[in-house]
Design an enzyme around this catalytic site. Structure first.
Site, PDB file in Angstrom:
ATOM      1  N   ASN A 121       2.047  -5.218  -3.148  1.00 10.39           N
ATOM      2  CA  ASN A 121       0.628  -5.488  -2.877  1.00 10.39           C
ATOM      3  C   ASN A 121      -0.113  -4.186  -2.591  1.00 10.39           C
ATOM      4  OD1 ASN A 121      -1.421  -7.574  -2.239  1.00 10.39           O
ATOM      5  ND2 ASN A 121      -1.274  -6.816  -0.126  1.00 10.39           N
ATOM      6  N   ASP A 132     -12.435  -9.968  -1.081  1.00  9.01           N
ATOM      7  CA  ASP A 132     -13.756 -10.046  -0.444  1.00  9.01           C
ATOM      8  C   ASP A 132     -14.680  -9.114  -1.208  1.00  9.01           C
ATOM      9  OD1 ASP A 132     -12.829  -7.598   0.606  1.00  9.01           O
ATOM     10  OD2 ASP A 132     -12.768  -8.313   2.670  1.00  9.01           O
ATOM     11  N   GLU A 171       0.798  -1.235   0.000  1.00 10.97           N
ATOM     12  CA  GLU A 171       0.000   0.000   0.000  1.00 10.97           C
ATOM     13  C   GLU A 171       0.836   1.293   0.000  1.00 10.97           C
ATOM     14  OE1 GLU A 171      -2.784  -0.437   3.233  1.00 10.97           O
ATOM     15  OE2 GLU A 171      -3.601  -2.281   2.412  1.00 10.97           O
ATOM     16  N   HIS A 175     -10.557  -5.725  -2.622  1.00 11.90           N
ATOM     17  CA  HIS A 175     -11.651  -5.543  -1.660  1.00 11.90           C
ATOM     18  C   HIS A 175     -12.769  -4.786  -2.388  1.00 11.90           C
ATOM     19  CE1 HIS A 175      -9.304  -6.896   1.762  1.00 11.90           C
ATOM     20  NE2 HIS A 175      -8.335  -6.069   1.443  1.00 11.90           N
TER      21      HIS A 175
HETATM   22  O1  9MR Z   1      -7.999  -7.770   8.264  1.00 10.36           O
HETATM   23  C1  9MR Z   1      -7.053  -6.975   8.932  1.00 10.36           C
HETATM   24  C2  9MR Z   1      -7.659  -6.426  10.210  1.00 10.36           C
HETATM   25  O2  9MR Z   1      -7.885  -7.491  11.117  1.00 10.36           O
HETATM   26  C3  9MR Z   1      -6.751  -5.389  10.818  1.00 10.36           C
HETATM   27  O3  9MR Z   1      -7.396  -4.783  11.915  1.00 10.36           O
HETATM   28  C4  9MR Z   1      -6.362  -4.363   9.788  1.00 10.36           C
HETATM   29  C5  9MR Z   1      -5.422  -3.355  10.367  1.00 10.36           C
HETATM   30  O4  9MR Z   1      -4.857  -2.535   9.417  1.00 10.36           O
HETATM   31  O5  9MR Z   1      -5.759  -4.983   8.681  1.00 10.36           O
HETATM   32  C6  9MR Z   1      -6.639  -5.843   8.029  1.00 10.36           C
HETATM   33  O6  9MR Z   1      -6.020  -6.378   6.881  1.00 10.36           O
HETATM   34  C7  9MR Z   1      -5.657  -5.426   5.884  1.00 10.36           C
HETATM   35  C8  9MR Z   1      -4.427  -5.950   5.187  1.00 10.36           C
HETATM   36  O7  9MR Z   1      -3.409  -6.221   6.113  1.00 10.36           O
HETATM   37  C9  9MR Z   1      -3.929  -4.980   4.143  1.00 10.36           C
HETATM   38  N1  9MR Z   1      -4.965  -4.635   3.209  1.00 10.36           N
HETATM   39  C10 9MR Z   1      -6.235  -4.206   3.807  1.00 10.36           C
HETATM   40  C11 9MR Z   1      -6.726  -5.243   4.809  1.00 10.36           C
HETATM   41  C12 9MR Z   1      -8.099  -4.873   5.319  1.00 10.36           C
HETATM   42  O8  9MR Z   1      -8.042  -3.687   6.042  1.00 10.36           O
END
Ligand code: 9MR
Length: 456
Positions: A203, A271, A161, A240
């Site tokens: 990613n 998702d 990101e 997403h």
């Molecule tokens: O699913 C993850 C969630 O449990 C965490 O709280 C969150 C914190 O940033 O991260 C979520 O996963 C993310 C992933 O690591 C990177 N892309 C976006 C995902 C959804 O927010």
């Protein structure tokens, strides 16, 4: 030393080619003996089907039952992030990450590593750093974590990101970005040195629509990395989706355009909010898009049951809160069973050559694995020591109809004709019987590289 070479094996792997099914209507399995799990269905075309896993759910028997049955690739949802693995500077903590990695590997599943460097979920000590201290801390983190998991990770999200949303087409501002624009390539080089066997991915999210400025910006970075030989093997599209950010009509185009740069593409955090047949159709479209792109190597969904999701209220996953299969599960499985194009690897060539005195004391062998597409290729060369350790090596290759456009983990002379490759500092020493790898990408036809190896 006189070198002789002998080609001992030419192994074309012909991927399964199945009938492509297009259109928005839900499809049915085309054959009576269709696979009955997501992973088995994906494996029919050489792909994987994975999920994010949370360590604190590994005691939930419904969760683990679905995990073990349906998926063959695992991503730690939070447990491999920087805050989890290095809570205090230079003190590493792998307990929860190991629980996930060990569970996966004990079940014969592979692991995607997520994520080595990210502006978010940094430990507190890192959030307050800047400049050279932060750059070095980031590189140390990448090196330590990738080294700890060396040999156990299929692909690492090396950087996550790093691009800005919206129309700027630039990098996201962050403490890491402020250490210098080259922080991303520095992270990739450190990751390659630490675990040469892992695929290294960039990613991101909102990179699904080909016309978006963010997608274009990531594309230009990958193109630049490939042209300069920065080691990058794959691009992860998180994917997403929800009504505000739907599956774009040009999604397959995006996957294909990235793949055409000579990288794998992976759908890494899929998702799709919604329910019923519209959600099912969206999952089907995403699955079909991956299957239609040879270098789309697999799909990972971001959780198992809707209640496991980071946005549970949007019911975005394939199983309901009780673990029942949803319509979206069935449409995804059916799409995987229908196939839709060649698998990820179209040609692998293995050529073995030895020094004139064979792989005995002082000798070494070089083998090449070639991934060739229409206009170019990526060659990975494995150097294996004979019965004595190497303290340095030279590999000679022949590029008759090809030009090297970038390389990693070796020094080289020239870019066409006879090209000599020598070790870099960190891979000079190879123990007796051990091996190391380097690689390069090129334009043209990479067949007939015919590598030979000599100790130096
Ligand atoms: O699913 C993850 C969630 O449990 C965490 O709280 C969150 C914190 O940033 O991260 C979520 O996963 C993310 C992933 O690591 C990177 N892309 C976006 C995902 C959804 O927010």
């Amino acid at each position: 030393m006189k070198l002789t070479s002998k080609s001992v094996a030419l192994i074309p792997i012909i991927a399964t080619v199945a009938t492509a099914v297009v259109g928005a209507t839900l499809i049915s399995p085309p054959v009576a003996n269709a696979a009955t799990t997501l992973s088995a269905a994906a494996q029919q075309s050489g792909r994987y089907f994975g999920t994010a896993v949370a360590a604190n759910k590994l005691g939930d028997s419904t969760y683990v039952g679905i995990l073990n049955r349906e998926f063959d690739m695992v991503t730690a949802e939070n447990e491999m992030k920087m805050d989890a693995t290095e809570p205090n500077q230079n003190q590493f903590s792998y307990g929860n990450a190991d629980r996930i990695v060990n569970h996966a590997r004990n079940q014969g599943k592979r692991v995607r590593g997520h994520a080595l460097a990210w502006h978010s979920q940094q430990p507190g000590w890192m959030q307050n750093m800047s400049g050279t201290a932060l750059r070095n801390a980031m590189l140390n983190h990448v090196t330590q974590v990738a080294t700890y998991y060396r040999g156990k990770i299929y692909a690492w999200d090396v950087v996550n990101e790093a691009f800005a949303d919206g129309s700027s087409g630039g990098r996201r501002d962050s403490n890491l970005q402020r250490t210098g624009n080259d922080w991303i390539e520095a992270a990739f080089r450190a990751a390659r040195a630490a675990d040469p066997g892992a695929k290294l991915c960039y990613n991101d999210y909102n990179t699904d629509d080909w016309s978006h400025a963010k997608t274009q910006a990531v594309y230009r970075m990958v193109q630049d990395f490939k042209s300069r030989g920065v080691p990058i093997d794959c691009v992860g599209l998180q994917s997403h989706f929800n009504p505000q950010s739907p599956v774009p009509s040009n999604y397959q185009t995006t996957l294909q355009n990235f793949a055409n740069l000579g990288v794998d593409v992976q759908i890494t955090e899929l998702d799709i909010e919604g329910s019923g047949s519209s959600q099912a159709q969206n999952y089907q479209r995403v699955t079909q898009a991956c299957l239609a792109v040879a270098r789309c190597t697999g799909i990972t969904v971001w959780g198992i049951r809707d209640t496991d999701s980071w946005r549970a209220s949007g019911t975005p996953l394939l199983f309901d809160g009780s673990g029942n299969k949803k319509a979206a599960y069935n449409s995804t499985l059916d799409a995987l069973n229908a196939g839709g194009g060649p698998g990820p690897t179209t040609t692998t060539t293995t050529t073995t050559t030895t020094t004139s005195n064979g792989p005995g004391p002082g000798g070494c062998t070089a083998t090449v694995s070639l991934n060739q597409w229409n206009e170019g290729f990526v060659a990975t060369i494995k150097v294996t020591a004979g019965s004595s350790a190497l303290s340095g090596w030279t590999v000679t290759t022949t590029l008759s109809n090809a030009t090297v456009t970038g390389s990693w983990s070796a020094n080289r002379s020239g870019n066409s004709g006879t090209v000599n490759w020598t070790n870099v500092d960190y891979n000079a020493a190879v123990p007796a019987g051990g091996s190391t790898e380097f690689g390069f990408q090129g334009s043209g036809n990479g067949s007939g590289l015919n590598p030979s190896c000599a100790a130096r």
